[in-house]
Design an enzyme around this catalytic site. Structure first.
Site, PDB file in Angstrom:
ATOM      1  N   GLY A 138      33.750  44.510  33.597  1.00 49.42           N
ATOM      2  CA  GLY A 138      34.759  45.352  34.218  1.00 49.42           C
ATOM      3  C   GLY A 138      35.734  45.951  33.220  1.00 49.42           C
ATOM      4  O   GLY A 138      35.987  45.391  32.138  1.00 49.42           O
TER       5      GLY A 138
ATOM      6  N   VAL B 117      48.870  50.056  39.150  1.00 49.99           N
ATOM      7  CA  VAL B 117      50.040  50.075  38.264  1.00 49.99           C
ATOM      8  C   VAL B 117      49.995  51.372  37.463  1.00 49.99           C
ATOM      9  O   VAL B 117      49.049  51.628  36.730  1.00 49.99           O
ATOM     10  CB  VAL B 117      50.042  48.860  37.315  1.00 49.99           C
ATOM     11  CG1 VAL B 117      51.245  48.932  36.381  1.00 49.99           C
ATOM     12  CG2 VAL B 117      50.060  47.556  38.105  1.00 49.99           C
TER      13      VAL B 117
ATOM     14  N   THR C  36      53.436  20.167  55.738  1.00 49.28           N
ATOM     15  CA  THR C  36      52.205  20.938  55.565  1.00 49.28           C
ATOM     16  C   THR C  36      52.382  22.083  54.569  1.00 49.28           C
ATOM     17  O   THR C  36      51.539  22.301  53.700  1.00 49.28           O
ATOM     18  CB  THR C  36      51.736  21.501  56.925  1.00 49.28           C
ATOM     19  OG1 THR C  36      51.509  20.412  57.816  1.00 49.28           O
ATOM     20  CG2 THR C  36      50.436  22.285  56.767  1.00 49.28           C
TER      21      THR C  36
ATOM     22  N   ASP D 174      38.919  46.158  33.405  1.00 45.03           N
ATOM     23  CA  ASP D 174      40.090  45.316  33.196  1.00 45.03           C
ATOM     24  C   ASP D 174      39.852  44.293  32.097  1.00 45.03           C
ATOM     25  O   ASP D 174      40.752  43.978  31.305  1.00 45.03           O
ATOM     26  CB  ASP D 174      40.486  44.621  34.501  1.00 45.03           C
ATOM     27  CG  ASP D 174      39.326  43.839  35.135  1.00 45.03           C
ATOM     28  OD1 ASP D 174      38.155  44.186  34.892  1.00 45.03           O
ATOM     29  OD2 ASP D 174      39.606  42.889  35.890  1.00 45.03           O
ATOM     30  N   ARG D 175      38.637  43.796  32.000  1.00 46.12           N
ATOM     31  CA  ARG D 175      38.311  42.798  30.987  1.00 46.12           C
ATOM     32  C   ARG D 175      38.155  43.448  29.611  1.00 46.12           C
ATOM     33  O   ARG D 175      38.560  42.880  28.592  1.00 46.12           O
ATOM     34  CB  ARG D 175      37.046  42.050  31.397  1.00 46.12           C
ATOM     35  CG  ARG D 175      37.150  41.442  32.800  1.00 46.12           C
ATOM     36  CD  ARG D 175      35.863  40.780  33.257  1.00 46.12           C
ATOM     37  NE  ARG D 175      35.681  39.486  32.603  1.00 46.12           N
ATOM     38  CZ  ARG D 175      34.635  38.707  32.799  1.00 46.12           C
ATOM     39  NH1 ARG D 175      33.651  39.110  33.605  1.00 46.12           N
ATOM     40  NH2 ARG D 175      34.539  37.535  32.187  1.00 46.12           N
TER      41      ARG D 175
ATOM     42  N   GLY E 141      43.793  47.839  40.229  1.00 48.47           N
ATOM     43  CA  GLY E 141      43.254  46.546  40.624  1.00 48.47           C
ATOM     44  C   GLY E 141      42.893  46.537  42.096  1.00 48.47           C
ATOM     45  O   GLY E 141      43.109  47.518  42.815  1.00 48.47           O
TER      46      GLY E 141
ATOM     47  N   THR F 224      44.364  44.885  44.384  1.00 48.01           N
ATOM     48  CA  THR F 224      45.570  44.786  45.209  1.00 48.01           C
ATOM     49  C   THR F 224      46.543  45.920  44.953  1.00 48.01           C
ATOM     50  O   THR F 224      47.089  46.507  45.886  1.00 48.01           O
ATOM     51  CB  THR F 224      46.275  43.436  44.960  1.00 48.01           C
ATOM     52  OG1 THR F 224      45.359  42.364  45.219  1.00 48.01           O
ATOM     53  CG2 THR F 224      47.476  43.283  45.891  1.00 48.01           C
TER      54      THR F 224
ATOM     55  N   ASP G 102      43.513  36.485  32.457  1.00 49.18           N
ATOM     56  CA  ASP G 102      44.193  37.520  33.240  1.00 49.18           C
ATOM     57  C   ASP G 102      44.319  37.001  34.668  1.00 49.18           C
ATOM     58  O   ASP G 102      43.340  36.906  35.403  1.00 49.18           O
ATOM     59  CB  ASP G 102      43.394  38.822  33.205  1.00 49.18           C
ATOM     60  CG  ASP G 102      44.168  39.997  33.797  1.00 49.18           C
ATOM     61  OD1 ASP G 102      45.148  39.760  34.530  1.00 49.18           O
ATOM     62  OD2 ASP G 102      43.785  41.150  33.533  1.00 49.18           O
TER      63      ASP G 102
END
Length: 257
Positions: free
Chosen positions: A109, A13, A186, A111-112, A8, A10, A132
């Site tokens: 993609g 895995v 805040t 992932d999809r 991904g 980020t 997702d």
């Protein structure tokens, strides 16, 4: 044994699967688009040692990636250290669903794709909505085994990061569950509005999708935030954290056969 990489924006895995395709262990490290195949082997070797795995034990390597430079690196990695051609998920592979005539699937993609593949395997007789929740949140909609559309919007943490990155004084906070929609300062004001606003957005999307489909749909959620969101969005029928990993293996076996 099989090694599956789910890359991904980020994190990467990495999962170890046994010969039956069951996930035995999972590791997570940050996506670094400058890492070389030799540097990556340093991380991977430690993972193999922990699990008492030798090079000869690896039967196949699979990759689902939304980061092209990492895809290329893992292909070199598989060839150099294991002598294997890495299976890369793409829309050009044999897939168990078709696209509606008005769909342009060329940019879909990996992932999809894997989410759809596994959801169809586990729930073959249902109309499906698959969310997702990651860096970006995606949703896919299937009527029977026909893909009729989907969508992409910022993931929960991306929402908060964009607010922090474009304002001078607002602090960076975590996306988390809050007790009240009324913030007391805040920080809790950002967290409350973001959390309940996100929940409301997902609920409304499910309502509108079902309205357009015109039939009932089974709703599946996966990704890092699926558990917390699933607790509040009762319209989600099933949370499945390993949907993507299982989907990569399912697609691999389908194409091997």
């Amino acid at each position: 044994m099989y090694i599956v990489f789910d890359v991904g924006n980020t994190n990467i895995v990495t999962s170890i699967l046994n010969s039956e395709g069951i996930v035995e262990n999972t590791f997570r490290n940050r996506t670094n688009d400058r890492i070389t195949e030799d540097e990556f082997m340093g991380f991977f070797k430690s993972m193999m040692d922990i699990n008492n795995i030798e090079v000869k034990d690896i039967e196949g390597i699979m990759v689902s990636s939304v980061v092209p430079v990492i895809t290329s690196m893992l292909q070199r990695f598989g060839k150099k250290y294991f002598g294997l051609d890495v299976f890369v998920v793409s829309v050009s592979q044999k897939i168990p669903f078709k696209f509606a005539d008005n769909i342009d699937a060329s940019g879909m993609g990996a992932d999809r794709i894997i989410n759809v593949v596994q959801a169809l395997k586990e729930y073959p007789d249902k109309n499906l909505i698959i969310f997702d929740f990651g860096t970006a949140t995606t949703y896919e909609v299937l009527k029977g085994n026909t893909y009729i559309g989907g969508g992409i919007f910022p993931g929960p943490r991306t929402y908060i990061n964009s607010l922090f990155g474009t304002t001078a004084r607002l602090p960076k906070v975590e996306f988390c569950e809050t007790e009240s929609v009324l913030g007391r300062n805040t920080v809790t004001g950002i967290q409350s509005a973001t959390f309940f606003g996100y929940i409301g957005q997902v609920k409304y999307l499910i309502e509108k999708i079902k309205e357009e489909v015109g039939e009932d749909c089974f709703v599946i959620a996966t990704g890092g935030f699926s558990k917390i969101i699933g607790e509040y969005v009762k319209e989600i029928d099933k949370c499945s954290s390993k949907l993507s990993i299982r989907g990569i293996y399912t697609l691999y076996k389908m194409n091997k056969e």
